[in-house]
Design an enzyme around this catalytic site. Structure first.
Site, short mmCIF file in Angstrom:
data_model
loop_
_atom_site.label_atom_id
_atom_site.label_comp_id
_atom_site.label_asym_id
_atom_site.label_seq_id
_atom_site.Cartn_x
_atom_site.Cartn_y
_atom_site.Cartn_z
N SER A 19 -9.30 12.49 38.77
CA SER A 19 -10.48 13.26 38.37
C SER A 19 -10.18 14.74 38.49
O SER A 19 -9.08 15.14 38.90
CB SER A 19 -11.69 12.90 39.25
N LYS A 20 -11.16 15.56 38.14
CA LYS A 20 -10.99 17.01 38.15
C LYS A 20 -10.55 17.54 39.51
O LYS A 20 -9.89 18.57 39.60
CB LYS A 20 -12.30 17.69 37.73
#
Length: 467
Positions: free
Chosen positions: A242-243
């Site tokens: 994820s980010k």
């Protein structure tokens, strides 16, 4: 099934090309290209609210940067909705699907009643499955699959092995909505069949979909493709990427300065192995790549390994190709384009900077001496080496360079002599020279820098630093 291998990449255009999607596309591309087959691209844009032309453009741009070329035109799934509806009605005619007139309220009431009986995940059993058409009301309806009620559905997966699904857990899924639009599950199968896809290589988050999609193949009497569901990519901490782990979009990696060939090499090895092979070209990867080499466990993104791999590819890349990709990186990163003068000097400098750079920003920093113009402003560390004594030595050096033969041997002889005349080893002289020529304390060899920028610029920079 056709003898020719046909793979496809089928992203939804709801955002950028995720790094996991990039690897899925790469695996499909390698598998097809290595077998003389076709690699097709389909944009699954049936979700009209979330699909955007900008996202489609971003996906195509990401694939192009990665160097993944596809065969034929890009297929729009939404543009084929009439064909999907046609197949739904063919299933009606074959008796493998049926019209269901149950309302949303009736379906909800059924599920609530099942939950009250202690059923955790109730499967809706439509009363219209075997109804006499004579009893059909004049009302909106959906078309549902007739899923098998008993027994098992087995997904024979090349990566995951045989995966068995109990048919009692499969509902009669909707294939055509009441407004006549197809569902994703139907559209995917129809498109893959019509496009002649022989191998479906995709993320293992689609594994549950395969059982339901296999029922559609069977309902139409179509050949089921070879399934290969590959594990997802996790971050270094073992959690789904994820980010928070950093860049997740393919284009971000271009802007960060990773070369496309290095990115392909790294992503190929991310979850796939072939003996001890670590660094290889795409041509070599095509010959080696097989579905049997894909592991079942999620792969972990390792930025250090990515950088090391990319460093090998920067050093191996022909100078002309390296310069072209470096300029594309500058554009992607929003940095100024090279001037003609900078391009010429950088071309001459590549031989002495590309072997030690792992990314394009590192390459640019190592080649800084060839890209800057006077006045050369030294950083704090370099400035410390330019004291009064050092400047005096540099001043005494410049006349010796005026008529020197501009070769490495001749320059090395002059610099060594000057250092000895001042009672020091050459190493002591190198610091002030680096500061004068590049404004940095860590640079390529002093001789390489002098050869690249030439006599006039070398003397001008030394005179400026010794003033």
């Amino acid at each position: 099934m056709s003898d020719q291998v046909v793979t496809r990449f089928a992203p939804s255009p709801t955002g950028y090309l995720h790094i996991g999607g990039g690897r899925t596309a790469l695996f499909n591309w390698l598998f097809a290209r290595g077998r003389g087959g076709k690699f097709l691209l389909r944009i699954e844009d049936t979700d009209r609210e979330r699909s955007t032309p900008e996202a489609t453009a971003a996906i195509l741009k990401g694939l192009t940067w990665l160097g993944l070329d596809w065969d034929g035109e890009v297929v729009s799934q939404f543009a084929r909705k009439d064909r999907h509806a046609e197949v739904a009605h063919q299933m009606l005619d074959r008796g493998t699907a049926y019209k269901c007139f149950s309302t949303a309220a009736e379906i909800e009431a059924f599920r609530e009643a099942e939950k009250a009986r202690g059923v955790s995940y109730p499967v809706f059993l439509s009363p219209w499955r075997d109804a006499d058409p004579a009893t059909y009301p004049d009302a909106p309806y959906v078309i549902r699959m007739k899923a098998p009620r008993a027994g098992q559905t087995v997904i024979r997966d090349t990566v995951q092995g045989d995966v068995t699904i109990q048919n009692a857990t499969l509902d009669d899924m909707i294939v055509l909505r009441s407004d006549g639009t197809p569902t994703y599950m139907l559209a995917v199968v129809v498109d893959d069949h019509d496009m002649g896809v022989t191998h479906v290589i995709r993320g293992d988050d689609h594994l549950n979909n395969a059982a339901r999609q296999q029922i559609v193949y069977d309902a139409m009497g179509w050949t089921v493709p070879v399934w290969a569901h590959i594990p997802l990519i996790h971050g270094p901490d073992g959690k789904k990427l994820s980010k928070r782990h950093g860049a997740t979009g393919v284009e971000e990696y271009q802007a960060m300065g990773y070369p496309a060939a290095g990115m392909r090499n790294y992503l190929t090895r991310l979850g796939w192995a072939h003996g001890d092979a670590e660094i290889f070209s795409s041509e070599e990867a095509m010959k080696m790549f097989s579905l049997e080499g894909i592991g079942r466990a999620p792969a972990r993104l390792d930025f250090k390994k990515l950088e090391n791999t990319c460093g090998h590819h920067i050093s191996m890349m022909p100078d002309a190709a390296l310069l072209q990709e470096l300029e594309a990186f500058l554009a992607a990163a929003g940095q100024p384009a090279l001037t003609d003068s900078q391009r010429g000097l950088l071309s001459r400098a590549l031989y002495c900077v590309k072997d030690r750079a792992k990314t394009f920003p590192e390459l640019v920093e190592k080649a800084r001496f060839a890209l800057i113009s006077r006045p050369v402003v030294p950083d704090e560390a370099a400035a410390k080496s330019l004291d009064a004594v050092s400047r005096g030595i540099l001043k005494s050096l410049t006349p010796r360079l005026q008529n020197a033969s501009w070769t490495k041997d001749a320059l090395e002889s002059i610099l060594t002599d000057v250092a000895a005349e001042h009672g020091m080893g050459f190493g002591k002289l190198a610091g002030p020279l680096r500061a004068a020529l590049a404004g940095r304390s860590a640079t390529p060899s002093v001789f390489d820098m002098m050869l690249v920028i030439g006599r006039d610029e070398t003397i001008a920079r030394l005179e400026e630093a010794s003033a």
